[in-house]
Design an enzyme around this catalytic site. Structure first.
Site, PDB file in Angstrom:
ATOM      1  N   TYR A 276       5.609   2.126  -4.692  1.00 45.54           N
ATOM      2  CA  TYR A 276       4.424   1.299  -4.396  1.00 45.54           C
ATOM      3  C   TYR A 276       3.229   2.183  -4.045  1.00 45.54           C
ATOM      4  CZ  TYR A 276       1.491  -2.193  -2.031  1.00 45.54           C
ATOM      5  OH  TYR A 276       0.440  -3.010  -1.640  1.00 45.54           O
TER       6      TYR A 276
ATOM      7  N   ARG B 106      -0.192 -11.167   6.697  1.00 46.04           N
ATOM      8  CA  ARG B 106       1.054 -11.951   6.696  1.00 46.04           C
ATOM      9  C   ARG B 106       1.154 -12.796   5.421  1.00 46.04           C
ATOM     10  NH1 ARG B 106      -0.484 -12.032  12.157  1.00 46.04           N
ATOM     11  NH2 ARG B 106      -1.400 -14.124  12.117  1.00 46.04           N
TER      12      ARG B 106
HETATM   13  N1  LIG Z   1      -0.187  -8.257   2.325  1.00 46.92           N
HETATM   14  C1  LIG Z   1      -0.567  -7.038   2.677  1.00 46.92           C
HETATM   15  O1  LIG Z   1      -0.435  -6.612   3.837  1.00 46.92           O
HETATM   16  C2  LIG Z   1      -1.202  -6.129   1.651  1.00 46.92           C
HETATM   17  C3  LIG Z   1      -1.668  -4.873   2.078  1.00 46.92           C
HETATM   18  C4  LIG Z   1      -2.277  -4.041   1.173  1.00 46.92           C
HETATM   19  C5  LIG Z   1      -2.435  -4.438  -0.125  1.00 46.92           C
HETATM   20  N2  LIG Z   1      -1.961  -5.642  -0.547  1.00 46.92           N
HETATM   21  C6  LIG Z   1      -2.154  -6.017  -1.947  1.00 46.92           C
HETATM   22  O2  LIG Z   1      -2.752  -7.291  -2.013  1.00 46.92           O
HETATM   23  C7  LIG Z   1      -2.404  -7.923  -3.247  1.00 46.92           C
HETATM   24  C8  LIG Z   1      -1.893  -9.322  -2.979  1.00 46.92           C
HETATM   25  O3  LIG Z   1      -0.710  -9.205  -2.207  1.00 46.92           O
HETATM   26  P1  LIG Z   1      -0.198 -10.342  -1.228  1.00 46.92           P
HETATM   27  O4  LIG Z   1       0.065  -9.704   0.069  1.00 46.92           O
HETATM   28  O5  LIG Z   1      -1.059 -11.533  -1.309  1.00 46.92           O
HETATM   29  O6  LIG Z   1       1.233 -10.626  -1.882  1.00 46.92           O
HETATM   30  P2  LIG Z   1       1.980 -11.972  -2.330  1.00 46.92           P
HETATM   31  O7  LIG Z   1       1.750 -13.057  -1.363  1.00 46.92           O
HETATM   32  O8  LIG Z   1       3.353 -11.537  -2.664  1.00 46.92           O
HETATM   33  O9  LIG Z   1       1.195 -12.374  -3.672  1.00 46.92           O
HETATM   34  C9  LIG Z   1       1.283 -11.567  -4.807  1.00 46.92           C
HETATM   35  C10 LIG Z   1       0.676 -12.331  -5.942  1.00 46.92           C
HETATM   36  O10 LIG Z   1       0.776 -11.513  -7.139  1.00 46.92           O
HETATM   37  C11 LIG Z   1       1.418 -12.296  -8.121  1.00 46.92           C
HETATM   38  N3  LIG Z   1       2.099 -11.493  -9.124  1.00 46.92           N
HETATM   39  C12 LIG Z   1       3.138 -10.650  -8.973  1.00 46.92           C
HETATM   40  N4  LIG Z   1       3.492 -10.146 -10.167  1.00 46.92           N
HETATM   41  C13 LIG Z   1       2.648 -10.684 -11.085  1.00 46.92           C
HETATM   42  C14 LIG Z   1       2.491 -10.563 -12.472  1.00 46.92           C
HETATM   43  N5  LIG Z   1       3.288  -9.780 -13.210  1.00 46.92           N
HETATM   44  N6  LIG Z   1       1.509 -11.261 -13.089  1.00 46.92           N
HETATM   45  C15 LIG Z   1       0.683 -12.054 -12.370  1.00 46.92           C
HETATM   46  N7  LIG Z   1       0.795 -12.233 -11.050  1.00 46.92           N
HETATM   47  C16 LIG Z   1       1.770 -11.548 -10.421  1.00 46.92           C
HETATM   48  C17 LIG Z   1       2.364 -13.195  -7.365  1.00 46.92           C
HETATM   49  O11 LIG Z   1       2.812 -14.259  -8.193  1.00 46.92           O
HETATM   50  P3  LIG Z   1       4.292 -14.935  -7.988  1.00 46.92           P
HETATM   51  O12 LIG Z   1       4.120 -15.987  -6.941  1.00 46.92           O
HETATM   52  O13 LIG Z   1       4.593 -15.485  -9.364  1.00 46.92           O
HETATM   53  O14 LIG Z   1       5.218 -13.832  -7.586  1.00 46.92           O
HETATM   54  C18 LIG Z   1       1.437 -13.628  -6.246  1.00 46.92           C
HETATM   55  O15 LIG Z   1       0.547 -14.610  -6.702  1.00 46.92           O
HETATM   56  C19 LIG Z   1      -1.363  -7.014  -3.916  1.00 46.92           C
HETATM   57  O16 LIG Z   1      -1.999  -6.216  -4.896  1.00 46.92           O
HETATM   58  C20 LIG Z   1      -0.885  -6.150  -2.759  1.00 46.92           C
HETATM   59  O17 LIG Z   1      -0.393  -4.911  -3.205  1.00 46.92           O
HETATM   60  C21 LIG Z   1      -1.341  -6.502   0.318  1.00 46.92           C
END
Ligand SMILES: NC(=O)c1ccc[n+]([C@@H]2O[C@H](COP(=O)([O-])OP(=O)(O)OC[C@H]3O[C@@H](n4cnc5c(N)ncnc54)[C@H](OP(=O)(O)O)[C@@H]3O)[C@@H](O)[C@H]2O)c1
Length: 279
Positions: free
Chosen positions: A200, A236
């Site tokens: 990652y 979260r």
């Molecule tokens: N949460 C944190 O603390 C954090 C910190 C730093 C960076 N980020 C970044 O923020 C972004 C959003 O993360 P999040 O925390 O909101 O995670 P999340 O709740 O797991 O949401 C991830 C989203 O990406 C979608 N996704 C995954 N694989 C995909 C694909 N092949 N094609 C299209 N959509 C896809 C998921 O769809 P499904 O529902 O179908 O799986 C979901 O809508 C990510 O890039 C993550 O790396 C998050």
């Protein structure tokens, strides 16, 4: 000005939360295009936002509304179909938010996990940029959601860090870094070659390097399309889990700040409300 924005992975998490905040706070966005790889999840998300669609009932004019496109960023045909849809329906895109991301839960590490992580977080994001660049408006903005894991100190290897930060790095060079790590993981020799056991973090370092190079190359071609990356904070969501520091609303503050930013800041890494040169 009425803008059109598309957010990948917006059925839940930061993508959904940012779309909701934009509908509530950002009248400059006339159309917010939600996308999800599962159409039923995407439509449910859209319905959940439906009551926020804004209409001026006196003028009977829709002020801002949502649209939906099925989009798996690992699928080149989905990406091409999405770009064609946006072009034919809206003519252009003002803001592209590459938010979709995947992280393996726990500490498992192997070739398959690295390939899946890179397919979504890096190659999918790069394919999105390439497909949508031809339809971005002249002052468009590409925002790549990165992470605090996307900065080179995480790699704990100064030689490797200097390769990711090389001012002469090309897009092909960024892909070569991705292929090199993948090859070493396949061989079981990544540690011998100084790479971390963390797909990652490498994927997000690739996102940062690619975004820096894309910004530089667009500028060199005289184009005004901005490219920035954002660390939202530890939020979260399903990815980071219930112990993360920020609520979903708090975690969308910086992404929404960058989405709404109309300065000429480009080629930067945003975190905590500020922007930095890549490090
Ligand atoms: N949460 C944190 O603390 C954090 C910190 C730093 C960076 N980020 C970044 O923020 C972004 C959003 O993360 P999040 O925390 O909101 O995670 P999340 O709740 O797991 O949401 C991830 C989203 O990406 C979608 N996704 C995954 N694989 C995909 C694909 N092949 N094609 C299209 N959509 C896809 C998921 O769809 P499904 O529902 O179908 O799986 C979901 O809508 C990510 O890039 C993550 O790396 C998050």
């Amino acid at each position: 000005m009425s803008k059109v924005i598309l957010i990948t992975g917006s059925n839940k998490g930061i993508g959904f939360g940012s779309a909701k905040a934009l509908l509530e706070q950002a009248p400059e966005f006339k159309t917010i295009i939600l996308t999800a790889r599962d159409p039923s999840l995407g439509e449910s998300a859209r319905q959940a936002l439906g009551h926020l669609d804004r209409t001026d009932f006196i003028k009977l004019e829709v002020l801002s509304e949502t649209d939906f496109i099925k989009l798996d960023v690992v699928s080149k045909s989905d990406i091409q179909a999405a770009a064609s849809f946006v072009q034919s329906k809206y003519g252009h895109l003002d803001v592209l938010v590459n938010n979709a991301g995947w992280a393996m839960k726990g500490s498992a590490f192997n070739l398959e996990i690295v390939q899946r992580t890179f397919a979504t977080n890096f190659y999918g994001l790069k394919d999105m940029c390439e497909a949508f660049l031809p339809i971005m408006s002249p002052n468009g903005h590409i925002i790549n959601i990165s992470s605090s894991a996307g900065v080179t100190p995480i790699l704990n290897n100064s030689d490797l860090a200097s390769r990711f930060l090389d001012p002469n790095l090309t897009e092909e060079g960024v892909v070569a870094l991705a292929e090199e790590f993948t090859k070493y993981v396949g061989e079981g020799t990544w540690k011998d070659h100084g790479w971390p056991t963390w797909g990652y973090a490498v994927s997000k370092n690739l996102v940062n390097s690619y975004s820096r190079v894309l910004h530089r190359d667009l500028k060199a071609r005289g184009m005004n399309i901005r490219v920035n990356t954002v660390h939202p904070g530890l939020v979260r969501t399903d990815m980071a889990g219930p112990e993360a520091e920020l609520s979903l609303e708090e975690g969308c503050v910086v992404p929404v700040q960058v989405i709404r930013d109309e300065s000429d800041v480009s080629g930067k890494f945003w975190r905590d409300g500020n922007h930095f040169d890549y490090y």
